[in-house]
Scaffold this active site. Structure first.
Site, PDB file in Angstrom:
ATOM      1  N   ASP A 209       0.814  -1.207   0.000  1.00 38.81           N
ATOM      2  CA  ASP A 209       0.000   0.000   0.000  1.00 38.81           C
ATOM      3  C   ASP A 209       0.851   1.263   0.000  1.00 38.81           C
ATOM      4  O   ASP A 209       0.452   2.286  -0.558  1.00 38.81           O
ATOM      5  CB  ASP A 209      -0.932   0.000   1.215  1.00 38.81           C
ATOM      6  CG  ASP A 209      -2.131  -0.933   1.041  1.00 38.81           C
ATOM      7  OD1 ASP A 209      -2.278  -1.494  -0.064  1.00 38.81           O
ATOM      8  OD2 ASP A 209      -2.902  -1.100   2.000  1.00 38.81           O
TER       9      ASP A 209
ATOM     10  N   ARG B 297       2.552   6.108  -3.292  1.00 41.81           N
ATOM     11  CA  ARG B 297       3.551   6.872  -4.041  1.00 41.81           C
ATOM     12  C   ARG B 297       3.127   7.048  -5.491  1.00 41.81           C
ATOM     13  O   ARG B 297       3.281   8.110  -6.083  1.00 41.81           O
ATOM     14  CB  ARG B 297       4.913   6.175  -3.952  1.00 41.81           C
ATOM     15  CG  ARG B 297       5.586   6.276  -2.584  1.00 41.81           C
ATOM     16  CD  ARG B 297       6.785   5.317  -2.501  1.00 41.81           C
ATOM     17  NE  ARG B 297       7.640   5.612  -1.375  1.00 41.81           N
ATOM     18  CZ  ARG B 297       7.466   5.138  -0.146  1.00 41.81           C
ATOM     19  NH1 ARG B 297       6.416   4.381   0.103  1.00 41.81           N
ATOM     20  NH2 ARG B 297       8.308   5.439   0.813  1.00 41.81           N
TER      21      ARG B 297
ATOM     22  N   ASN C  78      -5.139   9.146   1.399  1.00 41.10           N
ATOM     23  CA  ASN C  78      -5.409   8.650   2.744  1.00 41.10           C
ATOM     24  C   ASN C  78      -5.764   9.752   3.730  1.00 41.10           C
ATOM     25  O   ASN C  78      -6.866   9.789   4.254  1.00 41.10           O
ATOM     26  CB  ASN C  78      -4.203   7.873   3.272  1.00 41.10           C
ATOM     27  CG  ASN C  78      -4.305   6.380   3.023  1.00 41.10           C
ATOM     28  OD1 ASN C  78      -5.271   5.904   2.443  1.00 41.10           O
ATOM     29  ND2 ASN C  78      -3.304   5.647   3.456  1.00 41.10           N
ATOM     30  N   ASP C  79      -4.799  10.651   4.004  1.00 41.77           N
ATOM     31  CA  ASP C  79      -5.039  11.604   5.078  1.00 41.77           C
ATOM     32  C   ASP C  79      -4.068  12.773   5.066  1.00 41.77           C
ATOM     33  O   ASP C  79      -3.015  12.733   4.426  1.00 41.77           O
ATOM     34  CB  ASP C  79      -4.963  10.906   6.448  1.00 41.77           C
ATOM     35  CG  ASP C  79      -3.707  10.052   6.631  1.00 41.77           C
ATOM     36  OD1 ASP C  79      -2.624  10.493   6.212  1.00 41.77           O
ATOM     37  OD2 ASP C  79      -3.818   8.944   7.190  1.00 41.77           O
TER      38      ASP C  79
ATOM     39  N   ALA D 173      -4.907  11.176  21.048  1.00 41.07           N
ATOM     40  CA  ALA D 173      -4.568  11.441  22.449  1.00 41.07           C
ATOM     41  C   ALA D 173      -4.884  12.873  22.864  1.00 41.07           C
ATOM     42  O   ALA D 173      -4.016  13.597  23.356  1.00 41.07           O
ATOM     43  CB  ALA D 173      -3.085  11.134  22.697  1.00 41.07           C
TER      44      ALA D 173
ATOM     45  N   GLN E 254       3.803  11.412   4.453  1.00 41.26           N
ATOM     46  CA  GLN E 254       5.031  12.100   4.061  1.00 41.26           C
ATOM     47  C   GLN E 254       5.064  13.498   4.681  1.00 41.26           C
ATOM     48  O   GLN E 254       4.126  14.282   4.504  1.00 41.26           O
ATOM     49  CB  GLN E 254       5.105  12.227   2.537  1.00 41.26           C
ATOM     50  CG  GLN E 254       5.160  10.905   1.799  1.00 41.26           C
ATOM     51  CD  GLN E 254       6.556  10.291   1.828  1.00 41.26           C
ATOM     52  OE1 GLN E 254       7.556  10.987   1.784  1.00 41.26           O
ATOM     53  NE2 GLN E 254       6.619   8.977   1.893  1.00 41.26           N
TER      54      GLN E 254
END
Length: 372
Positions: free
Chosen positions: A85, A90, A192-193, A257, A292
């Site tokens: 993944d 990339r 993704n994020d 958290a 990244q």
């Protein structure tokens, strides 16, 4: 598109002849099977008179942005990734820049993004080239910022110790209006994020989080994650967030958290932007895009994350068994209280007859081996 519980279902494109003129190849050089399969892809491209360019996203030299990498590869119509993944991500950041399709070749590990086994790579390439493949679209994220992102000298080597050179900060999209108070549009496509996290171990990041322009809460936390449904199985899930079907469109906000009572994920609509403003007494914050490091924010800086009009097209040879992969990936086991009932069937439909007309608009897969 259908709407289910306020979320629009993702679109699965039909097969069609996509004349592949140039192919970009992203290979995990540390995996022997990936290197061997890459030779198969190159031979197939040569046999079909198709240009094939290796996209070396692991170069030890200065790394390029996705747009620069795309142009360096000759603007391919198809990007083939050979790896897990991470390798897929990339290739995806490059393919999304010009709506190229992505074919993720699986190397044997259970992933959520790679799809085609190494032994089937030629079949998949033929299907793309001659119209036998379908294309699954995935939502992506993009962003604006109060200023261009930068990585201060010294921080990159500290944060990426042992991981090689980092990607450069995302450039400003100069075609977008600047100086209008809405920040600078960045050349970002996240599958993704987007993550904003603390830099100092003893100093949490303090952020004002706004959804559609309204304050949700001010968070003091290790990090906050803004994810797509695709990214809901990654960092967001590890932080306690929910798993969303990749066929939905939504934006997932998950704090990591947080020092506060409210520590739950919030799921926003795809057209509801999420703004993250670094509060005056916060420490610096790192911005990561699909894992990244891409920049560092100072107190007073802000970023806005929102659904991108660019969508990623994934090549599929057959319907994707997302929930079967979910069971395998997380080693889901049945409740001990159900042991007396034996193993549940892995595939179930209430009847072995054609799907009724009022259910035909739903995603009801055929049993394996059923060509009905």
């Amino acid at each position: 598109m259908l709407k289910v519980a306020g979320l629009r279902l993702g679109r699965r494109g039909r097969g069609g002849v996509v004349a592949v003129r140039r192919l970009g190849l992203v290979v995990h050089q540390g995996r022997a099977v990936a290197v061997q399969t890459a030779e198969t892809v190159r031979r197939w491209a040569a046999d079909h008179g198709i240009g094939c360019t290796d996209i070396d996203v692991w170069t030890d030299q200065e790394r390029r942005t996705g747009t620069d990498e795309l142009h360096h590869a000759g603007d391919p119509d198809l990007v083939v990734t050979l790896g897990g993944d991470g390798t897929f991500l990339r290739g995806a950041r490059i393919a999304a820049k010009n709506n190229a399709a992505v074919l993720g070749v699986d190397l044997g590990k259970v992933g959520f993004l790679t799809e085609v086994a190494c032994k089937d790579v030629e079949e998949a390439l033929e299907a793309v080239h001659h119209g036998g493949a379908t294309y699954e679209e995935r939502m992506t994220l993009t962003m604006r910022a109060s200023r261009p992102l930068e990585i201060p000298s010294g921080i990159e080597s500290l944060l990426r110790y042992g991981h090689g050179p980092a990607l450069p900060p995302p450039p400003v999209r100069h075609e977008m209006a600047e100086g209008d108070g809405w920040g600078m549009a960045l050349d970002v496509t996240a599958l993704n994020d987007v993550v904003v996290e603390k830099l100092a171990r003893d100093h949490q990041v303090a952020l004002g989080v706004y959804l559609s322009g309204r304050l949700l809460a001010s968070y003091s936390a290790d990090a906050v994650i803004v994810a797509t449904p695709t990214g809901s199985t990654a960092y967001s899930f590890a932080a306690g967030g929910p798993i969303l079907s990749p066929n939905t469109e939504a934006i997932v906000f998950t704090p990591v958290a947080p020092h506060m009572t409210f520590n739950r994920t919030v799921i926003a609509a795809p057209d509801e932007p999420i703004a993250l403003r670094v509060l005056p007494h916060s420490g610096q914050a790192a911005v990561s895009i699909d894992g990244q490091l891409r920049g560092v924010l100072d107190p007073g800086d802000w970023i806005g994350v929102y659904g991108s009009p660019q969508r990623l097209r994934l090549v599929r040879l057959r319907p994707t068994d997302f929930y079967g992969r979910l069971r395998d990936r997380f080693h889901l086991t049945d409740a001990p209280a159900t042991a007396l009932d034996g193993q549940s069937e892995l595939f179930w439909q209430p009847a072995d007859t054609p799907v009724p007309p009022d259910l035909k608009h739903l995603r009801i897969p055929q049993p394996p081996g059923d060509d009905r």
